[in-house]
Design a protein around this motif. Sequence first.
Motif, short mmCIF file in Angstrom:
data_model
loop_
_atom_site.label_atom_id
_atom_site.label_comp_id
_atom_site.label_asym_id
_atom_site.label_seq_id
_atom_site.Cartn_x
_atom_site.Cartn_y
_atom_site.Cartn_z
N ILE A 1 0.84 -1.20 0.00
CA ILE A 1 0.00 0.00 0.00
C ILE A 1 0.88 1.25 0.00
CG2 ILE A 1 -1.60 1.36 1.41
CD1 ILE A 1 -2.88 -1.33 2.26
N GLU A 2 1.94 1.23 0.78
CA GLU A 2 2.84 2.38 0.83
C GLU A 2 3.58 2.57 -0.49
OE1 GLU A 2 2.69 4.49 3.40
OE2 GLU A 2 1.08 3.11 3.99
N VAL A 3 3.98 1.47 -1.11
CA VAL A 3 4.62 1.56 -2.43
C VAL A 3 3.65 2.13 -3.45
CG1 VAL A 3 5.69 0.25 -4.32
CG2 VAL A 3 6.19 -0.36 -1.93
N ALA A 4 2.41 1.63 -3.43
CA ALA A 4 1.40 2.09 -4.38
C ALA A 4 1.16 3.59 -4.25
CB ALA A 4 0.09 1.32 -4.17
N LYS A 5 1.08 4.07 -3.03
CA LYS A 5 0.89 5.51 -2.82
C LYS A 5 2.09 6.30 -3.32
CE LYS A 5 -0.26 5.21 1.61
NZ LYS A 5 -0.75 5.63 2.95
N ARG A 6 3.27 5.75 -3.15
CA ARG A 6 4.50 6.45 -3.54
C ARG A 6 4.62 6.58 -5.06
NH1 ARG A 6 8.05 3.05 -1.15
NH2 ARG A 6 7.43 3.95 0.83
N VAL A 7 4.18 5.55 -5.80
CA VAL A 7 4.37 5.55 -7.26
C VAL A 7 3.05 5.76 -8.01
CG1 VAL A 7 6.41 4.08 -7.08
CG2 VAL A 7 4.17 3.01 -7.47
N ASN A 8 2.00 6.13 -7.28
CA ASN A 8 0.69 6.41 -7.89
C ASN A 8 0.11 5.20 -8.61
OD1 ASN A 8 0.71 9.21 -7.09
ND2 ASN A 8 2.18 9.58 -8.74
N ALA A 9 0.28 4.03 -8.01
CA ALA A 9 -0.29 2.80 -8.58
C ALA A 9 -1.69 2.57 -8.05
CB ALA A 9 0.60 1.61 -8.24
N LYS A 10 -2.51 1.93 -8.86
CA LYS A 10 -3.87 1.58 -8.47
C LYS A 10 -4.04 0.07 -8.30
CE LYS A 10 -5.76 5.42 -11.17
NZ LYS A 10 -6.60 5.78 -12.36
N TRP A 11 -3.15 -0.70 -8.92
CA TRP A 11 -3.29 -2.16 -8.95
C TRP A 11 -2.01 -2.83 -8.48
CZ3 TRP A 11 -4.02 0.98 -13.29
CH2 TRP A 11 -5.36 1.25 -13.62
N MET A 12 -2.18 -4.01 -7.88
CA MET A 12 -1.04 -4.83 -7.49
C MET A 12 -1.40 -6.29 -7.72
SD MET A 12 -1.26 -4.32 -3.34
CE MET A 12 -1.32 -2.54 -3.46
N THR A 13 -0.43 -7.08 -8.15
CA THR A 13 -0.67 -8.48 -8.53
C THR A 13 -0.57 -9.39 -7.32
OG1 THR A 13 0.28 -8.06 -10.71
CG2 THR A 13 0.08 -10.35 -10.03
N VAL A 14 -1.53 -10.32 -7.22
CA VAL A 14 -1.54 -11.34 -6.17
C VAL A 14 -1.71 -12.71 -6.81
CG1 VAL A 14 -2.90 -12.28 -4.24
CG2 VAL A 14 -2.34 -9.85 -4.30
N VAL A 15 -0.89 -13.67 -6.37
CA VAL A 15 -0.98 -15.06 -6.81
C VAL A 15 -1.10 -15.92 -5.55
CG1 VAL A 15 0.19 -16.96 -7.98
CG2 VAL A 15 0.37 -14.63 -8.89
N PRO A 16 -2.21 -16.67 -5.36
CA PRO A 16 -2.42 -17.38 -4.09
C PRO A 16 -1.41 -18.46 -3.77
CG PRO A 16 -4.48 -17.11 -5.27
CD PRO A 16 -3.39 -16.70 -6.21
N GLY A 17 -0.64 -18.92 -4.75
CA GLY A 17 0.40 -19.90 -4.47
C GLY A 17 0.04 -21.31 -4.91
N HIS A 18 0.80 -22.27 -4.40
CA HIS A 18 0.71 -23.67 -4.80
C HIS A 18 -0.48 -24.36 -4.14
CE1 HIS A 18 2.36 -27.70 -5.82
NE2 HIS A 18 3.08 -27.03 -6.71
N VAL A 19 -0.94 -25.42 -4.79
CA VAL A 19 -2.00 -26.22 -4.19
C VAL A 19 -1.48 -26.95 -2.96
CG1 VAL A 19 -3.19 -26.56 -6.39
CG2 VAL A 19 -1.50 -28.23 -5.64
N ASP A 20 -2.39 -27.26 -2.04
CA ASP A 20 -2.09 -28.12 -0.91
C ASP A 20 -2.68 -29.49 -1.22
OD1 ASP A 20 -1.95 -29.51 1.50
OD2 ASP A 20 -2.22 -27.69 2.70
N LEU A 21 -1.83 -30.43 -1.48
CA LEU A 21 -2.29 -31.76 -1.92
C LEU A 21 -3.00 -32.53 -0.81
CD1 LEU A 21 0.81 -32.82 -4.05
CD2 LEU A 21 -1.38 -31.92 -4.85
N ARG A 22 -2.92 -32.04 0.41
CA ARG A 22 -3.59 -32.72 1.52
C ARG A 22 -4.99 -32.17 1.81
NH1 ARG A 22 1.87 -32.61 3.04
NH2 ARG A 22 2.69 -34.67 3.60
N LEU A 23 -5.39 -31.14 1.07
CA LEU A 23 -6.71 -30.55 1.29
C LEU A 23 -7.55 -30.60 0.03
CD1 LEU A 23 -6.17 -27.23 3.33
CD2 LEU A 23 -7.27 -29.33 4.11
#
Length: 310
Positions: free
Chosen positions: A137-159
Motif C-alpha cells: 500500500i505504501e509503495v502504491a501511494k509512492r508511485v501512484n499505482a492503483k493495482w497490485m498483482t496477487v498469486v495465491p500460491g501452490h495447491v495443498d495436496l492434503r486438502l
Amino acid sequence: MNRRNFVKDNVMFSGALGLGVTGIFAQSGKSGNGEPVVPGQFHLKYAPHLGMFKALAGDDPIDQLNFMADMGFTAFEDNGMKGRSLDLQKQMAATMEKRGLEMGVFVAHEISWSKPNLTNGDTSLREKFLKEIRESIEVAKRVNAKWMTVVPGHVDLRLRKGYQTANVVESLKQASALLEPHGLTMVLEPLNFRDHPGLFLTDSPQAYEICKAVGSPSCKILFDIYHQQIQEGNLIPNIDASWEEIAYFQVGDNPGRKEPTTGEINYLNVFKHIHSKGYQGIVGMEHGNSEQGKAGEQAVIDAYKASDSF
C-alpha cells in the motif's frame, strides 16, 4: 533523457532499417482504418516494462520511461517496483507523472511457486501475506499505482479444493479490508499449467468465482491473455463471461511469450473487442522481444501499431 544520444541512436537505426523510430508512423501515412497515423494515438493503454527498449533508450530507467512516452505509450508496469530503492521509486513516479504515464501493476507479495501459501489456512502465512499487502500500500501511494498483482500460491495436496478455496477467500477478504480505504485493487492472476505447474489459481472461471466470493472492489482479475490461451483458450467468450470482475489485462503471444503478431493469437481482434466493450484500464506488455537489439525493439513497436490498427 539525453536527447543527443536519442537522436544519434535513431539516426543510426534509420540508416540500418530505412525507417528510424518515427518511421513506423510515417511509413504508410495511414492506419488500418484509413485515418492519418499520429505518434501516440493508441486505442488502449499498452504498458511496457523496463528492459523492453533498453537498446534504443539506454540502461537508465528514467531514460527508458521517457522513451516509452516518446513512442506514444501512456502506461508502464513494473513487477519488481517494490524491490527498487526508495529514491528510484520516487524518481520513476515523478517521471511518469511528468510524461503522462499511468502506473500499472507491481507484484504485491512473495509468491510461493512450490509450496502452499494462502491455500492451506496457515495463519502465520496469512499474516505474512497481510504484512506484505500493508507494505505494498505504501509503495502504491509512492508511485501512484492503483493495482497490485496477487498469486495465491501452490495447491495443498492434503486438502480438498473447496477447503483451499475457502482459505484463499478468507485471506483475500482480509487483504481487501486493508486496500479498500486507499482505493487500491489487488488483481488475481491465473497462471497456466505448463509454465507454472501445481499452482492453485489457473483459469478465469475460478478467478471469477473467488472474486465473487470476496465481494470487494479491491479484489479483481488480472486476465493474462497469454496464460489463458494455454490454459483454456476460447479467449473472447471467456473475457466476456468474466468481464465484470476483470480489472487488468496482460498480453504475450503463444507460443514463445513474445510480442503480438509472433504467434497464434489474433491480437488485432482481441484488442478491438476489449476496446469495443469500453475498457479504460491498462494492457500490460508482459512478454519478451522476439528479436534482440534495436531491430527487435522496433519490431515490438511495429507489432503494437499493427495490432491496434482497428
